[in-house]
Design a protein around this motif. Structure first.
Motif, short mmCIF file in Angstrom:
data_model
loop_
_atom_site.label_atom_id
_atom_site.label_comp_id
_atom_site.label_asym_id
_atom_site.label_seq_id
_atom_site.Cartn_x
_atom_site.Cartn_y
_atom_site.Cartn_z
N ARG A 45 51.18 -9.91 -71.53
CA ARG A 45 50.76 -9.04 -72.63
C ARG A 45 51.13 -9.60 -73.99
NH1 ARG A 45 53.18 -4.79 -75.49
NH2 ARG A 45 51.74 -3.17 -76.19
N SER A 46 52.23 -10.37 -74.06
CA SER A 46 52.68 -10.88 -75.36
C SER A 46 52.74 -12.39 -75.44
CB SER A 46 54.07 -10.30 -75.69
OG SER A 46 55.02 -10.68 -74.72
N ASP A 73 59.43 -9.91 -67.58
CA ASP A 73 59.72 -10.08 -69.00
C ASP A 73 60.10 -11.53 -69.33
OD1 ASP A 73 62.04 -9.58 -67.51
OD2 ASP A 73 63.16 -8.91 -69.25
N HIS A 74 60.25 -12.37 -68.32
CA HIS A 74 60.56 -13.78 -68.54
C HIS A 74 59.43 -14.70 -68.11
CE1 HIS A 74 64.93 -13.19 -69.41
NE2 HIS A 74 64.62 -12.03 -68.87
N ALA A 75 58.73 -14.35 -67.03
CA ALA A 75 57.75 -15.28 -66.46
C ALA A 75 56.40 -14.66 -66.18
CB ALA A 75 58.32 -15.86 -65.16
N GLY A 76 56.20 -13.39 -66.55
CA GLY A 76 54.94 -12.73 -66.24
C GLY A 76 53.72 -13.41 -66.85
N GLN A 118 52.04 2.10 -65.14
CA GLN A 118 52.61 1.52 -66.35
C GLN A 118 52.53 -0.01 -66.38
OE1 GLN A 118 54.02 3.31 -69.00
NE2 GLN A 118 53.11 5.04 -67.93
N MET A 119 52.21 -0.62 -65.24
CA MET A 119 52.34 -2.07 -65.14
C MET A 119 51.45 -2.83 -66.12
SD MET A 119 54.71 -2.92 -63.01
CE MET A 119 54.31 -4.58 -62.47
N GLU A 120 50.18 -2.50 -66.15
CA GLU A 120 49.26 -3.23 -67.02
C GLU A 120 49.60 -3.04 -68.49
OE1 GLU A 120 46.69 -5.29 -66.61
OE2 GLU A 120 46.53 -5.31 -64.42
N GLY A 124 50.90 -6.49 -68.83
CA GLY A 124 49.67 -7.25 -68.71
C GLY A 124 49.56 -7.88 -67.34
N PRO A 125 48.40 -8.43 -66.98
CA PRO A 125 48.21 -8.99 -65.63
C PRO A 125 49.05 -10.25 -65.42
CG PRO A 125 46.34 -9.53 -67.04
CD PRO A 125 47.19 -8.57 -67.82
#
Length: 308
Positions: A45-46, A73-76, A118-120, A124-125
């Motif tokens: 997402r970011s 939050d580190h590798a998504g 809440q995941m998406e 984000g994917p």
């Protein structure tokens, strides 16, 4: 799209990933060396914020994206990052590699914590990465930077079994992901991060002491930024970690029903008693998912037979 780049010397820059569209939520680190290495990418997402900052630096190729562990939050965003930089390898611990190649189980596991709905919106994917793009790293491996420099890999289970820390001699940096905790720039007060299913405070303590033995010049926190007083922070991390664990152990046996709310109230009151100002306390509170912290400790207790 915001761009925030802070030079740290020795060809190293901190990039604010603006996770959740907020400053100082995720620090990414880039070595602008002959073989460029980026440490952490954040969620998909970011991850565009990281890419924009690399564009700002004039960086259009990356040799290696090194993630400390595979939590979202580190590798998504690693799959999206790899698509943008087709020459880049993605360095990851052996226990995490298969989940970057096929994220379905990781996504399902994270959904139990955050909720499928809440995941998406949160993360984000998560896109798969071809196995031949993965650089599987473990204790003692080195990732080249070029010019005779390299990043050393230290395997650091405790927060997660797939967690590693990256060390670099010339800068003095120890890029610690979540191995030490979270520590925001208002004085770098260190707070534990205790997620299920792998959290183990005894293993975390082992890693904190190993890091202290290496005497790094600074701790490069993912959440957030460089801490130039590592030994003080490592000692504080160990002390506060066991304070949390013992409080949750006692509360789980005889204390309040709503453990997450009770832990939050106790921790924040402790911060007030320590003299931290309201802005600092609010930042830590806002960056803490209290139910997850409690669940991680209870899961560890259950594995030891300490709670039903």
């Amino acid at each position: 799209m915001p761009v925030s780049v802070t030079p740290l010397g020795h060809d190293l820059h901190l990039i604010d990933g603006y996770m959740f569209d907020e400053p100082q939520r995720l620090a990414c680190y880039v070595f602008d060396t002959p073989e460029r290495v980026v440490i952490e990418c954040g969620p998909s997402r970011s991850v565009g914020n990281l890419i924009a900052a690399l564009d700002h630096l004039g960086i259009d190729d990356v040799a290696t994206l090194a993630v400390t562990h595979i939590h979202l939050d580190h590798a998504g965003g690693a799959g999206r990052f790899a698509a943008r930089y087709p020459g880049a390898k993605v360095a990851v611990h052996p226990a995490g590699a298969r989940h970057l190649a096929d994220p379905e189980r990781l996504w399902t596991s994270a959904s139990r914590v955050w909720g499928e709905d809440q995941m998406e919106s949160l993360w984000g994917p998560m896109e798969p990465i071809d196995a031949d793009r993965l650089l599987v790293v473990d204790e003692g491996d080195r990732i080249p930077l070029g010019g005779g420099r390299s990043v050393e890999v230290l395997a650091t289970p405790g927060h997660a079994k797939h967690h590693v820390v990256y060390l670099e001699d010339e800068s003095g940096g120890a890029f610690v992901g979540d191995a030490v905790g979270i520590a925001f720039p208002h004085g770098h007060m260190v707070q534990p991060v205790t997620p299920p299913p792998d959290f183990d405070p005894e293993l975390v303590t082992t890693q904190l002491r190993r890091l202290a033995d290496r005497d790094p010049g600074f701790l490069g926190f993912a959440h957030f930024g460089p801490d130039r007083d590592p030994l003080r922070s490592l000692a504080q991390a160990e002390s506060r970690l066991w304070g949390w664990v013992r409080w949750i152990e006692e509360a789980a046996r005889s204390g309040p029903t709503h453990l997450a709310d009770a832990l939050r109230s106790w921790v924040l009151s402790e911060y007030e008693a320590e003299g931290h100002d309201a802005e600092v306390i609010e930042q830590y509170d806002r960056n803490t998912f209290w139910p997850m912290q409690v669940t991680g400790v209870l899961h560890w207790m259950a594995k030891r037979g300490a709670v039903g």
